[in-house]
Design a protein around this motif. Structure first.
Motif, PDB file in Angstrom:
ATOM      1  N   VAL A  99     139.655 -44.491  13.240  1.00 54.75           N
ATOM      2  CA  VAL A  99     140.304 -43.264  12.778  1.00 54.75           C
ATOM      3  C   VAL A  99     141.677 -43.645  12.236  1.00 54.75           C
ATOM      4  O   VAL A  99     142.474 -44.265  12.943  1.00 54.75           O
ATOM      5  CB  VAL A  99     140.458 -42.212  13.901  1.00 54.75           C
ATOM      6  N   TRP A 100     141.929 -43.284  10.981  1.00 57.05           N
ATOM      7  CA  TRP A 100     143.221 -43.517  10.345  1.00 57.05           C
ATOM      8  C   TRP A 100     143.983 -42.195  10.306  1.00 57.05           C
ATOM      9  O   TRP A 100     143.421 -41.164   9.917  1.00 57.05           O
ATOM     10  CB  TRP A 100     143.044 -44.018   8.920  1.00 57.05           C
ATOM     11  N   GLU A 101     145.269 -42.230  10.668  1.00 54.95           N
ATOM     12  CA  GLU A 101     146.091 -41.021  10.590  1.00 54.95           C
ATOM     13  C   GLU A 101     147.147 -41.200   9.508  1.00 54.95           C
ATOM     14  O   GLU A 101     147.884 -42.183   9.501  1.00 54.95           O
ATOM     15  CB  GLU A 101     146.755 -40.720  11.932  1.00 54.95           C
ATOM     16  N   PHE A 111     143.272 -37.005   9.166  1.00 53.10           N
ATOM     17  CA  PHE A 111     142.529 -38.189   9.602  1.00 53.10           C
ATOM     18  C   PHE A 111     141.491 -38.612   8.565  1.00 53.10           C
ATOM     19  O   PHE A 111     140.930 -37.778   7.848  1.00 53.10           O
ATOM     20  CB  PHE A 111     141.784 -37.919  10.910  1.00 53.10           C
ATOM     21  N   ALA A 113     138.160 -40.411   9.451  1.00 54.27           N
ATOM     22  CA  ALA A 113     137.319 -40.882  10.558  1.00 54.27           C
ATOM     23  C   ALA A 113     136.124 -41.639   9.972  1.00 54.27           C
ATOM     24  O   ALA A 113     135.472 -41.154   9.041  1.00 54.27           O
ATOM     25  CB  ALA A 113     136.838 -39.709  11.403  1.00 54.27           C
ATOM     26  N   ARG A 251     145.313 -39.839  23.798  1.00 52.52           N
ATOM     27  CA  ARG A 251     146.183 -39.257  22.770  1.00 52.52           C
ATOM     28  C   ARG A 251     146.821 -37.941  23.223  1.00 52.52           C
ATOM     29  O   ARG A 251     146.169 -37.113  23.883  1.00 52.52           O
ATOM     30  CB  ARG A 251     145.386 -39.039  21.483  1.00 52.52           C
ATOM     31  N   ALA A 268     141.193 -44.174  22.736  1.00 52.38           N
ATOM     32  CA  ALA A 268     141.054 -45.338  21.866  1.00 52.38           C
ATOM     33  C   ALA A 268     141.182 -46.609  22.693  1.00 52.38           C
ATOM     34  O   ALA A 268     141.989 -46.680  23.625  1.00 52.38           O
ATOM     35  CB  ALA A 268     142.110 -45.323  20.771  1.00 52.38           C
ATOM     36  N   VAL A 271     145.125 -49.293  19.610  1.00 46.46           N
ATOM     37  CA  VAL A 271     145.986 -48.485  18.744  1.00 46.46           C
ATOM     38  C   VAL A 271     146.774 -49.449  17.868  1.00 46.46           C
ATOM     39  O   VAL A 271     147.505 -50.306  18.375  1.00 46.46           O
ATOM     40  CB  VAL A 271     146.945 -47.595  19.547  1.00 46.46           C
ATOM     41  N   TRP A 342     142.248 -46.653  16.584  1.00 49.65           N
ATOM     42  CA  TRP A 342     143.005 -45.687  15.786  1.00 49.65           C
ATOM     43  C   TRP A 342     144.117 -46.439  15.073  1.00 49.65           C
ATOM     44  O   TRP A 342     144.814 -47.266  15.690  1.00 49.65           O
ATOM     45  CB  TRP A 342     143.602 -44.592  16.664  1.00 49.65           C
ATOM     46  N   GLU A 344     147.574 -45.874  12.980  1.00 50.30           N
ATOM     47  CA  GLU A 344     148.633 -44.911  12.716  1.00 50.30           C
ATOM     48  C   GLU A 344     149.499 -45.414  11.562  1.00 50.30           C
ATOM     49  O   GLU A 344     150.077 -46.495  11.642  1.00 50.30           O
ATOM     50  CB  GLU A 344     149.492 -44.710  13.966  1.00 50.30           C
TER      51      GLU A 344
END
Length: 356
Positions: A99-101, A111, A113, A251, A268, A271, A342, A344
């Protein structure tokens, strides 16, 4: 009686003495009898140790490094998922491999996903594409699903080698729920994957290096960390707390535990934090806000948190369709732990990272 001549009698006497000597003493080696030579039996060859057959490498899911029970098949599916207050709790995020934020207009985060090893029955709410999405999903060479978007952004998705799966373009698999629009578009990921064309059938390549066998994740050599506190914008302030009982990072959104629609906390194994440049584009949204773009090709600071520990690193990405490379202070690739990750994307100028 006839008498033998003396000379003959002497010869017979000498012959008798020689015969007696041969019978009673050693003699020179006699000639071998005229028979076929006897071949000595061949010495037994030493017993050879059979070369052991090497154990086959375990089959692993490329995006998580977790062992697979059968051959890995099928493409990766990347989906744009909303993260505004009205969009929470989301559905299907815990099933994603990655998952990229990212930050979008108004400082709200959104996101990307990515699903491959696990495909849930429902995901959402699904939202529109942004200019940095090709750089995030391009290395997967799979499908990118979204609700819609501006023409240049959609064109960039196709130019990155991804298959476009758009709700606004009439793709199957999307539907609306009872939530208020525009937070009500959901999707069946199996139906989305069922639309993969012949050029987008292959499994994705690995996106990060994952520890295997006796290798240890790189972060375990770093310092202890119980929280990864992030500021992506004035209103997007996620954090990750290490939970020893879960063996995962959990999270929080602005200090509030982040949950899925089934009530499970978002978790996750890894991270990864990347400090990135965020620039303003000439494009605007419906409210007149300029659409920001996270610059995905380049390099910068990074941190990797795994197992209650964290280590500093650098990230680099050479092209839109190349994966992000994480490098440690020793110049070696940073290894993640097998499991979901994930990522960030924290703006260099306005964001912050505190690990403690």
């Amino acid at each position: 009686m006839r008498t033998l001549p003396r000379r003959l009698a002497t010869a017979l006497l000498v012959g008798s003495v020689l015969a007696t000597t041969v019978a009673c003493g050693s003699t020179p080696r006699a000639a071998a009898p005229a028979t076929s030579p006897t071949t000595s039996p061949a010495a037994p060859s030493p017993t050879s140790t059979p070369t052991p057959t090497p154990e086959p490498e375990p089959v692993r899911w490329p995006l998580t490094g977790v062992g697979a029970t059968a051959a890995v098949t099928g493409p990766a599916l990347a989906v744009k998922i909303e993260n505004s207050t009205a969009a929470r709790p989301q559905t299907g995020l815990n099933a994603a491999d990655l998952v990229w934020e990212q930050i979008v207009e108004g400082g709200i985060s959104r996101f990307v996903a990515v699903y491959h090893s696990t495909v849930p029955t429902e995901i959402g709410p699904v939202r529109s594409v942004r200019p940095m999405d090709p750089g995030i999903a391009g290395p997967l060479h799979g499908l990118l699903a979204f609700s819609g978007g501006q023409g240049p952004f959609i064109d960039a998705v196709a130019a990155a080698g991804l298959q476009v799966v758009s709700h606004d373009a009439g793709a199957a698999g999307f539907y609306r729920t009872g939530r208020a629009a525009p937070h009500n578009i959901y999707a069946d990921p199996h139906a989305l994957l069922g639309q993969a064309d012949a050029a987008h059938q292959a499994p994705p390549p690995p996106q990060f290096v994952v520890a295997t066998g006796t290798q240890l994740p790189s972060a375990l050599a770093g310092g202890p960390a119980s929280v990864v506190d992030l500021k992506l914008s004035g209103i997007a302030r996620p954090s990750w707390n290490w939970s020893p009982s879960d063996g995962r990072w959990v999270r929080y959104e602005g200090g509030t535990l982040a949950l899925e629609s089934d009530g499970a906390p978002l978790r996750a194994v890894n991270v990864v934090v990347l400090r990135v440049d965020v620039v303003s584009t000439p494009f605007t949204d419906a409210a007149g806000n300029h659409v920001p773009e996270t610059v995905m090709v380049g390099s910068g600071e990074a941190w990797v948190a795994t197992g209650g520990r964290a280590v500093a690193a650098t990230w680099s990405k050479t092209s839109v369709d190349a994966p992000v490379v994480l490098t440690g202070a020793d110049g070696q690739p940073v290894r993640l732990a097998p499991g979901n990750t994930w990522i960030e994307l924290v703006p260099k100028g306005t964001g912050s990272v505190v690990i403690g």
